[in-house]
Design a protein around this motif. Structure first.
Motif, PDB file in Angstrom:
ATOM      1  N   LEU A  75     -44.253 -12.127  28.771  1.00  0.00           N
ATOM      2  CA  LEU A  75     -43.215 -12.977  28.207  1.00  0.00           C
ATOM      3  C   LEU A  75     -43.692 -13.614  26.905  1.00  0.00           C
ATOM      4  N   GLY A  76     -44.991 -13.845  26.836  1.00  0.00           N
ATOM      5  CA  GLY A  76     -45.559 -14.500  25.652  1.00  0.00           C
ATOM      6  C   GLY A  76     -45.486 -13.642  24.413  1.00  0.00           C
ATOM      7  N   ILE A  77     -45.463 -12.299  24.612  1.00  0.00           N
ATOM      8  CA  ILE A  77     -45.400 -11.417  23.450  1.00  0.00           C
ATOM      9  C   ILE A  77     -44.162 -11.737  22.614  1.00  0.00           C
TER      10      ILE A  77
ATOM     11  N   VAL B 220     -38.642  -7.429  25.245  1.00  0.00           N
ATOM     12  CA  VAL B 220     -39.917  -7.825  25.830  1.00  0.00           C
ATOM     13  C   VAL B 220     -39.687  -8.825  26.958  1.00  0.00           C
ATOM     14  N   ASN B 221     -38.750  -9.730  26.762  1.00  0.00           N
ATOM     15  CA  ASN B 221     -38.470 -10.724  27.794  1.00  0.00           C
ATOM     16  C   ASN B 221     -37.855 -10.101  29.037  1.00  0.00           C
TER      17      ASN B 221
ATOM     18  N   HIS C  90     -40.653 -19.797  35.308  1.00  0.00           N
ATOM     19  CA  HIS C  90     -40.693 -18.628  34.428  1.00  0.00           C
ATOM     20  C   HIS C  90     -39.324 -18.189  33.963  1.00  0.00           C
ATOM     21  N   ARG C  91     -38.387 -18.334  34.871  1.00  0.00           N
ATOM     22  CA  ARG C  91     -37.080 -17.819  34.505  1.00  0.00           C
ATOM     23  C   ARG C  91     -36.481 -18.602  33.341  1.00  0.00           C
ATOM     24  N   SER C  92     -36.525 -19.903  33.471  1.00  0.00           N
ATOM     25  CA  SER C  92     -35.916 -20.687  32.399  1.00  0.00           C
ATOM     26  C   SER C  92     -36.717 -20.477  31.115  1.00  0.00           C
ATOM     27  N   PHE C  93     -38.008 -20.225  31.294  1.00  0.00           N
ATOM     28  CA  PHE C  93     -38.832 -19.970  30.108  1.00  0.00           C
ATOM     29  C   PHE C  93     -38.332 -18.735  29.374  1.00  0.00           C
TER      30      PHE C  93
ATOM     31  N   SER D 234     -36.829 -18.532  25.645  1.00  0.00           N
ATOM     32  CA  SER D 234     -37.371 -17.652  24.609  1.00  0.00           C
ATOM     33  C   SER D 234     -36.293 -16.815  23.972  1.00  0.00           C
ATOM     34  N   ALA D 235     -35.476 -16.233  24.823  1.00  0.00           N
ATOM     35  CA  ALA D 235     -34.438 -15.351  24.296  1.00  0.00           C
ATOM     36  C   ALA D 235     -33.496 -16.137  23.403  1.00  0.00           C
TER      37      ALA D 235
END
Lengths: 298, 564
Positions: A222-224, A280-281, B5-8, B12-13
């Protein structure tokens, strides 16, 4: 606590997924299609980065001055920029640096953060207290700000961007790894190993480390996405290098003055960043589901 | 932080999408060009058109009142004319201060705060009679004493005068003859001196205020100009207001009295898109330095006008550092001259809105040599032949080598990317690759160290706004011993001689001849690569009327009014 909230999230999602995909249809959920599409996209971009000369129709440095700022057409599917360079070719060649920043900074940040976290969690005591306070301090600074400050201080350069992005992600990895290590360290099978006389190093190497890696892997994947974004952001802000072949962030930055007259200069590199990060996510999310032990039990 | 993780992931998106959009739309509006050195101004003009032309149709009856907002591309360094070196500062300085004389577009010098003057037989002194009705904005009377104070202040090393001291040269001393008569003595005769007195950087400051504020005068400016200083918010805006007592405007404007505008606010907007967008949205009424790609759209919009000023001086010029091998060799420099297609660069980047420069001077300066126009045509074969001739042979990678050394060129340019100068570097890098030169483009915020302290460049570009051809001396005359040298590091006894003669020659025709010789030598020896002449452009709402420009292309607000 960390584990349980993640599990709750999974359960919550499953609650709303289950009624819709009950029965046969469950085997090819749309979510899987997304994963395949995302995987394919990453593969394509990876090929672009590895063999740009196979895909790009023109050389990215070729300035066709009789064809500047032309909109998308058959000859130039993404149009041309203000130098007359083919934007498709630029995006294809630019993928290399963007991917490089993404992967390298995660590798560096993940290794460093993971090592700090594992050490801190496994050794515990004063070392743990000191390391975690340092991490706490770093965590009070927003990641992008930290990266900006580091990049500005070290000057432009690919290596420096990687370091800046990596450094900004270290606290996150360290925290997760420490939590995971502590939780594994106190499991019965570790106690059992200790009882039969295994050395602390052997226990760490054979039992604790392998069992605490999966969250790190998921987080790194996820960090990528975040790393590519941060790297592009730094590059956009002019902290990258002025290279002959700009990366995506730099392409965005160079094209923004032309947004009102030639939208395609900015739009396609922007789209490329968005799609890659999204892909990527999605893959990271899927990977997390796979590696999540709680999910297998369910 | 990452417990969920999911909300992360979704964060991000979401971040990906928003950031991409934000990057494209918003912008980083904090680049101030502090690196600009000596009058490295936006130089200027386009061929043949007279400067100070009234761009806007003359308003039949100017409306009184209102506030004009005018977006500047960079922040001024100081509002003390005698300490500033930035063209952008002059745009504000021009509203606050007056000069002894004014120079008209035809290069004649006319009275301003001086009513008449005489030059001594030997050319070593000028005696000025001053206007008697002038007062500084703080009430200090304007008189011979004030003039003497001003010029002595520039000479005083404690003032740390920048460009002003170069312009005032060879001033030696001033004598107060009576209250309204002052005699200025020179070290040597100079043809440029009288004209230079018209430049805004030699504007006259209030002696009372200058003594009171000392180093802080630049933040508390007081002059005799049509506008009074109100406030300066760092990196945001500078406000000036109408000086109601003003009654001594020069010949170059119609309105000799106080300006029509009540207030004039200069907004500082370094980010191109922001600056242009704020005119389009009506947040400001005018903005300077319009990017070429936007000029066309402004011109076709009936609500806006694009004003273009023709200023003069040295065009944007790339100086080749002769101290670095192999650029000391004429043939190597000529290879650059033939290998770089300046015409294509200027046409591509500026979309026909800038003119290509052909000489060390711009059109409009006394002595400009129009015969140099089109005298150099790009010719890659010639460039290749020249480099072959002096022993630089193409290697396997297409880059030339000699004695195991690669042919490289270090091209230094400043940040931010003013007038697309960084883009010029990017194109030249590609063009030179074709003739086997490996160009390293270095973009730095610290031009002062890189160029002026360490001379760590093979190619560096600069321009200068100046009304007199004597400006060439600073760039092409051999530098005094121990000094860092001029940008090209050129030292040619004949050039020196012509430049020295040009500074003294009283007959303008002969003077022009001398400067033509200088320009031809500079071209023949390929000392520089002239690139473009900079048109100062302003995009303004149609309601803005009467904006004019002086000889050097600086805006004059005396006649500006806002149509209701």
């Amino acid at each position: 606590m960390r584990q349980s909230t993640a599990a709750e999230a999974v359960l919550q999602r499953r609650k709303w997924e289950l009624p819709a995909y009950r029965g046969r249809a469950r085997r090819i959920r749309p979510a899987d299609l997304f994963v395949y599409a995302a995987g394919a996209l990453i593969l394509i971009i990876a090929i672009c980065a590895a063999f740009p000369q196979w895909i790009a129709p023109y050389s990215p440095t070729d300035m066709m001055m009789d064809a500047i700022m032309q909109g998308p057409s058959a000859a130039h599917p993404f149009g041309t920029d203000y130098y007359g360079r083919d934007i498709l070719s630029l995006v294809v060649y630019g993928s290399r640096d963007s991917l490089y920043i993404g992967f390298m900074s995660v590798l560096v940040g993940g290794l460093a953060g993971g090592a700090i976290g594992t050490l801190s969690g496994y050794v515990g005591g004063a070392l743990d207290a000191v390391l975690m306070r340092i991490v706490d301090v770093l965590m009070t600074i927003p990641g992008i700000l930290l990266a900006l400050a580091i990049a500005a201080a070290m000057g432009p350069g690919m290596g420096n961007i990687v370091l800046a992005v990596a450094a900004a992600s270290v606290p996150g990895y360290a925290r997760v790894m420490r939590g995971q290590t502590i939780s594994i360290k106190n499991r019965p099978f570790v106690t059992a190993s200790r009882a039969i006389g295994a050395t602390p190093f052997a226990i760490f190497w054979k039992h604790v480390l392998p069992n605490s890696l999966s969250p790190l892997l998921v987080m790194a994947t996820l960090g990528i996405g975040t790393a590519i974004l941060t790297g592009s952001g730094l590059s956009f802000l002019g902290l990258g290098v002025l290279k002959e072949i700009p990366d995506w962030g730099a392409l965005l930055s160079q094209g923004r003055g032309y947004l009102t007259v030639a939208w395609w200069i900015c739009t396609y590199p922007g789209l490329a960043i968005t799609l890659l990060v999204l892909a990527v996510n999605i893959v990271g999310d899927w990977l997390r589901d796979r590696l999540d032990p709680k999910r297998k039990e369910a | 932080m990452y417990s969920n993780h999911r909300s992360f992931k979704w964060t991000s998106a979401l971040l990906a999408v928003t950031l991409t959009l934000a990057l494209a739309l918003a912008a980083c509006g904090n680049n101030n060009n502090n690196g600009g050195q000596a009058a490295s101004g936006d130089a200027s003009p386009s061929a043949g058109s007279p400067a100070a032309s009234q761009v806007d149709g003359s308003p039949s009856a100017a409306a009184q009142g209102g506030e004009l907002t005018y977006a500047l591309a960079t922040s001024p360094d100081t509002l003390d004319p005698q300490r500033s070196g930035l063209a952008v500062a002059v745009r504000v300085i021009r509203t606050l201060y007056d000069n002894l004389v004014v120079k008209l577009p035809d290069n004649t010098v006319k009275p301003w705060l001086a009513t008449e003057w005489t030059e001594s037989e030997d050319g070593l002194s000028y005696t000025f009679k001053l206007r008697q009705d002038v007062k500084f904005q703080d009430g200090t009377p304007f008189n011979a004493e004030a003039v003497k104070f001003n010029y002595d202040r520039i000479l005083d090393p404690n003032t740390k005068a920048a460009n002003a001291s170069a312009l005032l040269k060879p001033y030696k001393s001033a004598e107060v003859i009576d209250e309204y008569t002052v005699k200025l003595n020179l070290e040597t005769p100079s043809r440029a001196f009288l004209g230079n007195l018209s430049q805004a950087l030699l504007g006259l400051v209030s002696p009372t205020a200058a003594k009171k504020y000392g180093d802080q005068f630049g933040k508390n400016p007081v002059g005799t100009g049509p506008f009074k200083f109100v406030k300066w918010e760092e990196n945001a805006e500078i406000t000036v207001e109408r000086n109601p007592d003003y009654n001594w405007a020069p010949e170059i404007v119609d309105n000799k009295g106080a300006p029509y505008l009540d207030r004039l606010t200069f907004k500082i907007a370094p980010e191109e898109a922001t600056r242009i967008g704020s005119v389009q949205s009506g947040q400001v009424l005018a903005a300077e330095t319009v990017p070429p790609q936007n000029i066309v759209s402004f011109k076709s919009n009936p609500d806006f006008q694009v004003l273009q000023a023709n200023t003069i001086g040295l065009p944007y010029t790339l100086f080749i550092n002769q101290e670095h091998a192999p650029w000391g060799e004429t043939k190597a420099r000529q290879a650059l001259q033939y290998g770089i297609d300046v015409g294509a660069i200027v046409k591509t980047l500026y979309l026909g809105t800038y003119d290509q420069a052909w000489s060390a001077l711009t059109p409009g300066v006394l002595g400009y040599d129009a015969s140099l126009e089109n005298s150099v045509q790009p010719d890659a074969d010639k460039a290749n032949a020249l480099l072959d001739e002096i022993g630089w042979k193409k290697g396997a990678d297409g880059i030339r080598e000699k004695d195991g050394k690669k042919l490289t060129l270090r091209y230094v340019d400043g940040s931010p990317n003013r007038e697309k100068r960084n883009d010029i570097a990017a194109i030249i890098q590609q063009q030179l690759k074709k003739i086997g030169i490996d160009t390293e483009v270095v973009i730095t915020k610290d031009i002062l160290t890189e160029v002026y302290t360490n001379s760590n460049y093979d190619l560096y570009g600069n321009s200068q706004v100046n009304g007199d051809p004597n400006a060439l001396s600073a760039f092409y005359h051999t530098a005094p011993k121990g000094a860092l040298g001029n940008l090209s590091k050129v030292s040619d006894p004949e050039l020196d001689q012509w430049l020295e003669q040009g500074a003294l020659e009283k007959d303008d025709a002969k003077r022009a001849e001398l400067y033509k010789k200088v320009q031809q030598r500079i071209k023949d020896e390929a000392i520089i690569l002239p690139i473009y002449v900079f048109p100062y452009t302003v995009a303004a709402s149609k309601s803005v009327q009467g904006l004019k420009f002086d000889l050097l292309g600086y805006p004059l607000f005396n006649d500006v009014s806002l149509a209701k």
